[in-house]
Design a protein around this motif. Structure first.
Motif, mmCIF file in Angstrom:
data_model
loop_
_atom_site.group_PDB
_atom_site.id
_atom_site.type_symbol
_atom_site.label_atom_id
_atom_site.label_comp_id
_atom_site.label_asym_id
_atom_site.label_seq_id
_atom_site.Cartn_x
_atom_site.Cartn_y
_atom_site.Cartn_z
ATOM 1 N N ARG A 1 7.301 -37.130 3.892
ATOM 2 C CA ARG A 1 6.210 -36.923 3.069
ATOM 3 C C ARG A 1 5.946 -35.129 2.948
ATOM 4 O O ARG A 1 5.811 -34.833 1.720
ATOM 5 C CB ARG A 1 4.801 -37.607 3.425
ATOM 6 C CG ARG A 1 3.655 -37.541 2.747
ATOM 7 C CD ARG A 1 2.763 -38.447 3.639
ATOM 8 N NE ARG A 1 2.363 -38.074 4.990
ATOM 9 C CZ ARG A 1 1.337 -37.170 5.137
ATOM 10 N NH1 ARG A 1 0.659 -36.585 4.141
ATOM 11 N NH2 ARG A 1 1.016 -36.587 6.314
ATOM 12 N N GLY B 1 -7.670 -29.961 3.272
ATOM 13 C CA GLY B 1 -7.585 -31.244 3.911
ATOM 14 C C GLY B 1 -6.529 -31.228 4.998
ATOM 15 O O GLY B 1 -5.295 -31.891 5.024
ATOM 16 N N ASP C 1 -5.958 -30.831 8.275
ATOM 17 C CA ASP C 1 -6.008 -31.634 9.742
ATOM 18 C C ASP C 1 -5.080 -30.669 10.488
ATOM 19 O O ASP C 1 -5.666 -29.656 10.993
ATOM 20 C CB ASP C 1 -5.413 -32.956 9.396
ATOM 21 C CG ASP C 1 -5.522 -33.709 10.553
ATOM 22 O OD1 ASP C 1 -5.957 -33.422 11.618
ATOM 23 O OD2 ASP C 1 -5.457 -35.042 10.395
ATOM 24 N N HIS C 2 -3.972 -30.899 10.881
ATOM 25 C CA HIS C 2 -3.080 -30.271 11.957
ATOM 26 C C HIS C 2 -2.426 -28.993 11.436
ATOM 27 O O HIS C 2 -1.919 -28.323 12.386
ATOM 28 C CB HIS C 2 -2.073 -31.150 12.383
ATOM 29 C CG HIS C 2 -1.628 -32.324 11.203
ATOM 30 N ND1 HIS C 2 -1.014 -31.508 10.104
ATOM 31 C CD2 HIS C 2 -1.641 -33.260 10.954
ATOM 32 C CE1 HIS C 2 -0.651 -32.448 9.306
ATOM 33 N NE2 HIS C 2 -1.011 -33.582 9.633
ATOM 34 N N ASP D 1 -10.251 -27.303 5.944
ATOM 35 C CA ASP D 1 -10.793 -28.719 6.295
ATOM 36 C C ASP D 1 -12.160 -28.790 6.275
ATOM 37 O O ASP D 1 -12.836 -27.823 6.817
ATOM 38 C CB ASP D 1 -10.066 -29.365 7.454
ATOM 39 C CG ASP D 1 -9.981 -30.585 7.595
ATOM 40 O OD1 ASP D 1 -8.873 -31.226 7.527
ATOM 41 O OD2 ASP D 1 -10.886 -31.363 7.868
ATOM 42 N N VAL D 2 -12.744 -29.962 6.049
ATOM 43 C CA VAL D 2 -14.320 -30.042 5.939
ATOM 44 C C VAL D 2 -14.875 -30.378 7.371
ATOM 45 O O VAL D 2 -16.069 -30.461 7.560
ATOM 46 C CB VAL D 2 -14.708 -30.972 4.781
ATOM 47 C CG1 VAL D 2 -14.332 -32.478 5.296
ATOM 48 C CG2 VAL D 2 -16.171 -31.098 4.335
ATOM 49 N N ASN D 3 -13.932 -30.903 8.161
ATOM 50 C CA ASN D 3 -14.405 -31.254 9.448
ATOM 51 C C ASN D 3 -14.072 -30.356 10.559
ATOM 52 O O ASN D 3 -12.861 -29.886 10.434
ATOM 53 C CB ASN D 3 -13.806 -32.691 9.763
ATOM 54 C CG ASN D 3 -14.401 -33.807 9.057
ATOM 55 O OD1 ASN D 3 -15.772 -33.812 8.760
ATOM 56 N ND2 ASN D 3 -13.823 -34.601 8.440
ATOM 57 N N PRO E 1 -10.514 -31.492 13.341
ATOM 58 C CA PRO E 1 -9.101 -31.390 12.532
ATOM 59 C C PRO E 1 -8.804 -29.642 12.675
ATOM 60 O O PRO E 1 -7.777 -29.063 12.708
ATOM 61 C CB PRO E 1 -9.035 -31.941 11.313
ATOM 62 C CG PRO E 1 -10.413 -32.386 10.999
ATOM 63 C CD PRO E 1 -11.302 -32.654 12.183
ATOM 64 N N SER F 1 -14.490 -25.732 5.257
ATOM 65 C CA SER F 1 -15.100 -25.790 3.734
ATOM 66 C C SER F 1 -14.935 -27.382 3.086
ATOM 67 O O SER F 1 -13.669 -27.969 3.515
ATOM 68 C CB SER F 1 -14.329 -24.941 2.946
ATOM 69 O OG SER F 1 -14.431 -24.931 1.463
ATOM 70 N N ASN F 2 -15.728 -27.599 2.132
ATOM 71 C CA ASN F 2 -15.662 -29.098 1.485
ATOM 72 C C ASN F 2 -14.912 -28.550 0.300
ATOM 73 O O ASN F 2 -15.421 -27.844 -0.456
ATOM 74 C CB ASN F 2 -17.103 -29.460 1.226
ATOM 75 C CG ASN F 2 -17.165 -30.685 0.342
ATOM 76 O OD1 ASN F 2 -15.998 -31.155 0.202
ATOM 77 N ND2 ASN F 2 -18.114 -31.133 0.118
ATOM 78 N N GLY F 3 -13.449 -28.965 0.058
ATOM 79 C CA GLY F 3 -12.650 -28.555 -1.032
ATOM 80 C C GLY F 3 -12.880 -27.321 -1.157
ATOM 81 O O GLY F 3 -12.496 -26.413 -0.311
ATOM 82 N N CYS G 1 -2.891 -33.365 0.541
ATOM 83 C CA CYS G 1 -1.866 -34.297 0.921
ATOM 84 C C CYS G 1 -2.802 -35.129 1.780
ATOM 85 O O CYS G 1 -3.563 -34.914 2.625
ATOM 86 C CB CYS G 1 -0.834 -33.845 1.689
ATOM 87 S SG CYS G 1 0.263 -32.417 0.691
ATOM 88 N N GLY G 2 -2.037 -36.714 1.656
ATOM 89 C CA GLY G 2 -2.646 -37.503 2.786
ATOM 90 C C GLY G 2 -3.990 -38.072 2.455
ATOM 91 O O GLY G 2 -4.817 -38.558 3.304
HETATM 92 C C1 LIG Z 1 -5.350 -37.912 6.558
HETATM 93 S S1 LIG Z 1 -5.742 -36.215 6.803
HETATM 94 C C2 LIG Z 1 -4.382 -35.557 5.869
HETATM 95 C C3 LIG Z 1 -3.944 -34.180 6.680
HETATM 96 C C4 LIG Z 1 -2.727 -33.503 5.997
HETATM 97 N N1 LIG Z 1 -3.080 -32.804 4.923
HETATM 98 C C5 LIG Z 1 -1.497 -34.392 5.959
HETATM 99 O O1 LIG Z 1 -1.131 -34.918 4.818
HETATM 100 O O2 LIG Z 1 -0.913 -35.052 6.876
HETATM 101 C C6 LIG Z 1 -7.144 -35.766 5.702
HETATM 102 C C7 LIG Z 1 -7.817 -34.494 5.931
HETATM 103 O O3 LIG Z 1 -8.654 -34.145 4.962
HETATM 104 C C8 LIG Z 1 -9.775 -33.640 5.454
HETATM 105 N N2 LIG Z 1 -10.682 -33.928 4.244
HETATM 106 C C9 LIG Z 1 -11.208 -34.911 3.582
HETATM 107 N N3 LIG Z 1 -12.139 -34.590 2.494
HETATM 108 C C10 LIG Z 1 -11.986 -33.069 2.437
HETATM 109 C C11 LIG Z 1 -12.567 -32.310 1.753
HETATM 110 N N4 LIG Z 1 -13.587 -32.635 0.754
HETATM 111 N N5 LIG Z 1 -12.596 -30.982 1.948
HETATM 112 C C12 LIG Z 1 -11.714 -30.650 2.880
HETATM 113 N N6 LIG Z 1 -11.282 -31.555 3.655
HETATM 114 C C13 LIG Z 1 -11.103 -32.812 3.466
HETATM 115 C C14 LIG Z 1 -10.294 -34.561 6.728
HETATM 116 O O4 LIG Z 1 -11.160 -34.094 7.592
HETATM 117 C C15 LIG Z 1 -8.909 -34.800 7.304
HETATM 118 O O5 LIG Z 1 -8.523 -33.629 8.107
#
Ligand SMILES: C[S@@+](CC[C@H](N)C(=O)[O-])C[C@H]1O[C@@H](n2cnc3c(N)ncnc32)[C@H](O)[C@@H]1O
Length: 228
Positions: free
Chosen positions: A5, A23, A25-26, A46-48, A51, A73-75, A92-93
């Motif tokens: 992916r 977003g 994550d890792h 990432d918003v959280n 991660p 950051s949120n988006g 992604c994801g």
């Molecule tokens: C399922 S993971 C996908 C990780 C990676 N992008 C991948 O495709 O393997 C989704 C990530 O998006 C983050 N996320 C969700 N909404 C978000 C937003 N509005 N802004 C930034 N990050 C966000 C979550 O915290 C999470 O870590």
């Protein structure tokens, strides 16, 4: 090694100054892009916090803290009131409604946007169409038994997206894509079984909508089969 992916996303990126992975994550994707000289530097967003801490750990292990910056950051909040230009954005994801929410909150969309969604992408096509951005490439594939939609959007080129392609995409990207045809045939069967449960008189509006949906997917599949 990247998953199939994320490799598909990385394959679309070459030689850019910076990438923002929203977003992250890792942070596997930005790490791969910088390690393989596809991007000079990257923002891992990432918003959280959790991660993001994982992202930082992986970036440190790869010795890339001088090239990849983690940002909570949120988006696009991190960039909306700043003068930073982005070459490539990856998201992604996530599912398409969330991706559209993130994209819609971006005040000045720029560069190339590559999304790999785990739900059908008509809302993202709509977003590109509404903003007059061009879709450069689309794909549909299966990884670890899950469906993924890949979209490459350019904010530089004016949209040539046709309204009729908003629902299922431009057929030319899906010629000989057996995975997409299989998925669409399943959708047809799904709507046909819904139709069987609907009473034509009591559910006339939903009935007509479902018949229309079946016809449009069938027409699309037939058209692809004709080209293939
Ligand atoms: C399922 S993971 C996908 C990780 C990676 N992008 C991948 O495709 O393997 C989704 C990530 O998006 C983050 N996320 C969700 N909404 C978000 C937003 N509005 N802004 C930034 N990050 C966000 C979550 O915290 C999470 O870590």
């Amino acid at each position: 090694m990247l998953s199939k992916r994320l490799s598909k996303v990385a394959d679309l990126i070459n030689d850019c100054n910076n990438v923002a992975d929203i977003g992250t994550d890792h942070a596997y994707l930005p790490i791969f892009l910088v390690q393989n000289s596809k991007a000079k530097c990257a923002f891992a967003i990432d918003v959280n916090s959790e991660p993001l801490a994982e992202a930082l750990k992986n970036i440190q292990s790869a010795n890339l803290t001088n090239k990849i910056t983690t940002i909570k950051s949120n988006g696009f909040d991190f960039i909306n009131d700043k003068d930073i230009s982005l070459d490539v954005v990856t998201i992604c994801g996530l599912g398409s409604p969330t991706i559209v929410n993130i994209l819609s909150s971006w005040k000045k969309p720029q560069g190339q946007i590559i999304v790999c969604s785990n739900t059908e992408v008509s809302p993202i096509r709509q977003w590109a169409f509404k903003n007059n951005f061009e879709i450069l490439f689309e794909d549909f594939f299966v990884d670890q038994k899950k469906h993924y939609w890949l979209l490459q959007i350019s904010t530089k080129f004016k949209s040539s997206i046709l309204k009729k392609d908003l629902l299922l995409g431009n057929k030319n990207y899906f010629i000989n894509n057996q995975n997409y045809l299989f998925y669409l045939n399943n959708e047809i069967n799904k709507y046909k079984s819904i139709l069987l449960k609907l009473n034509k008189k009591n559910h006339s509006e939903q009935y007509i909508k479902t018949v229309k949906k079946i016809k449009s997917i069938e027409g699309y599949v037939n058209a692809i089969n004709k080209i293939s």
